[in-house]
Design a protein around this motif. Structure first.
Motif, PDB file in Angstrom:
ATOM      1  N   ALA A  18       0.832  -1.209   0.000  1.00  0.00           N
ATOM      2  CA  ALA A  18       0.000   0.000   0.000  1.00  0.00           C
ATOM      3  C   ALA A  18       0.862   1.253   0.000  1.00  0.00           C
ATOM      4  O   ALA A  18       0.592   2.200  -0.739  1.00  0.00           O
ATOM      5  N   GLU A  19       1.899   1.236   0.794  1.00  0.00           N
ATOM      6  CA  GLU A  19       2.798   2.391   0.853  1.00  0.00           C
ATOM      7  C   GLU A  19       3.495   2.608  -0.494  1.00  0.00           C
ATOM      8  O   GLU A  19       3.581   3.738  -0.987  1.00  0.00           O
ATOM      9  N   MET A  20       3.964   1.536  -1.113  1.00  0.00           N
ATOM     10  CA  MET A  20       4.649   1.650  -2.404  1.00  0.00           C
ATOM     11  C   MET A  20       3.706   2.143  -3.499  1.00  0.00           C
ATOM     12  O   MET A  20       4.120   2.891  -4.383  1.00  0.00           O
ATOM     13  N   LEU A  21       2.449   1.724  -3.448  1.00  0.00           N
ATOM     14  CA  LEU A  21       1.475   2.120  -4.459  1.00  0.00           C
ATOM     15  C   LEU A  21       0.832   3.466  -4.164  1.00  0.00           C
ATOM     16  O   LEU A  21       0.129   4.019  -5.016  1.00  0.00           O
ATOM     17  N   GLY A  22       1.056   3.961  -2.952  1.00  0.00           N
ATOM     18  CA  GLY A  22       0.455   5.239  -2.570  1.00  0.00           C
ATOM     19  C   GLY A  22      -1.056   5.136  -2.423  1.00  0.00           C
ATOM     20  O   GLY A  22      -1.788   6.051  -2.782  1.00  0.00           O
ATOM     21  N   THR A  23      -1.511   4.018  -1.893  1.00  0.00           N
ATOM     22  CA  THR A  23      -2.943   3.795  -1.729  1.00  0.00           C
ATOM     23  C   THR A  23      -3.248   3.378  -0.293  1.00  0.00           C
ATOM     24  O   THR A  23      -2.344   3.117   0.499  1.00  0.00           O
ATOM     25  N   LYS A  24      -4.501   3.313   0.033  1.00  0.00           N
ATOM     26  CA  LYS A  24      -4.932   2.888   1.361  1.00  0.00           C
ATOM     27  C   LYS A  24      -4.763   1.374   1.506  1.00  0.00           C
ATOM     28  O   LYS A  24      -4.958   0.630   0.550  1.00  0.00           O
ATOM     29  N   HIS A  25      -4.435   0.950   2.713  1.00  0.00           N
ATOM     30  CA  HIS A  25      -4.225  -0.470   2.990  1.00  0.00           C
ATOM     31  C   HIS A  25      -5.474  -1.297   2.685  1.00  0.00           C
ATOM     32  O   HIS A  25      -5.393  -2.380   2.102  1.00  0.00           O
ATOM     33  N   TYR A  26      -6.642  -0.780   3.031  1.00  0.00           N
ATOM     34  CA  TYR A  26      -7.871  -1.545   2.811  1.00  0.00           C
ATOM     35  C   TYR A  26      -8.113  -1.799   1.325  1.00  0.00           C
ATOM     36  O   TYR A  26      -8.712  -2.807   0.951  1.00  0.00           O
ATOM     37  N   LYS A  27      -7.639  -0.899   0.460  1.00  0.00           N
ATOM     38  CA  LYS A  27      -7.800  -1.086  -0.983  1.00  0.00           C
ATOM     39  C   LYS A  27      -6.948  -2.262  -1.478  1.00  0.00           C
ATOM     40  O   LYS A  27      -7.375  -3.029  -2.339  1.00  0.00           O
ATOM     41  N   VAL A  28      -5.758  -2.388  -0.936  1.00  0.00           N
ATOM     42  CA  VAL A  28      -4.890  -3.519  -1.291  1.00  0.00           C
ATOM     43  C   VAL A  28      -5.542  -4.819  -0.831  1.00  0.00           C
ATOM     44  O   VAL A  28      -5.617  -5.796  -1.577  1.00  0.00           O
ATOM     45  N   LEU A  29      -6.054  -4.830   0.399  1.00  0.00           N
ATOM     46  CA  LEU A  29      -6.724  -6.030   0.917  1.00  0.00           C
ATOM     47  C   LEU A  29      -7.952  -6.369   0.078  1.00  0.00           C
ATOM     48  O   LEU A  29      -8.224  -7.542  -0.199  1.00  0.00           O
ATOM     49  N   GLU A  30      -8.687  -5.353  -0.355  1.00  0.00           N
ATOM     50  CA  GLU A  30      -9.872  -5.557  -1.177  1.00  0.00           C
ATOM     51  C   GLU A  30      -9.496  -6.201  -2.516  1.00  0.00           C
ATOM     52  O   GLU A  30     -10.190  -7.088  -3.004  1.00  0.00           O
TER      53      GLU A  30
END
Length: 64
Positions: A18-30
């Motif tokens: 999530a940090e590398m993609l610059g997105t929220k953690h929940y979005k990665v989990l989704e």
């Protein structure tokens, strides 16, 4: 499961992704697990359907 981690040292946590993609953690989990309402399949379900082995240890996911 500790044996798996010893064999595969190149792991990354979903928090790091999530940090590398610059997105929220929940979005990665989704993306990995699919949406809670079941409308969107996650990557894990797709890999499992094609006989990949997915191991989830805490917030680390390993594809074998």
């Amino acid at each position: 499961m500790n044996e798996i981690l010893k064999q595969h040292k190149n792991t990354i946590t979903t928090l790091e992704i999530a940090e590398m993609l610059g997105t929220k953690h929940y979005k990665v989990l989704e993306k990995l697990e699919g949406t809670k309402d079941g409308k969107t399949k996650g990557i894990i379900d797709i890999l499992n359907a094609h006989d990949f082995v997915v191991v989830k240890i805490q917030e680390t996911i390993i594809w074998l």
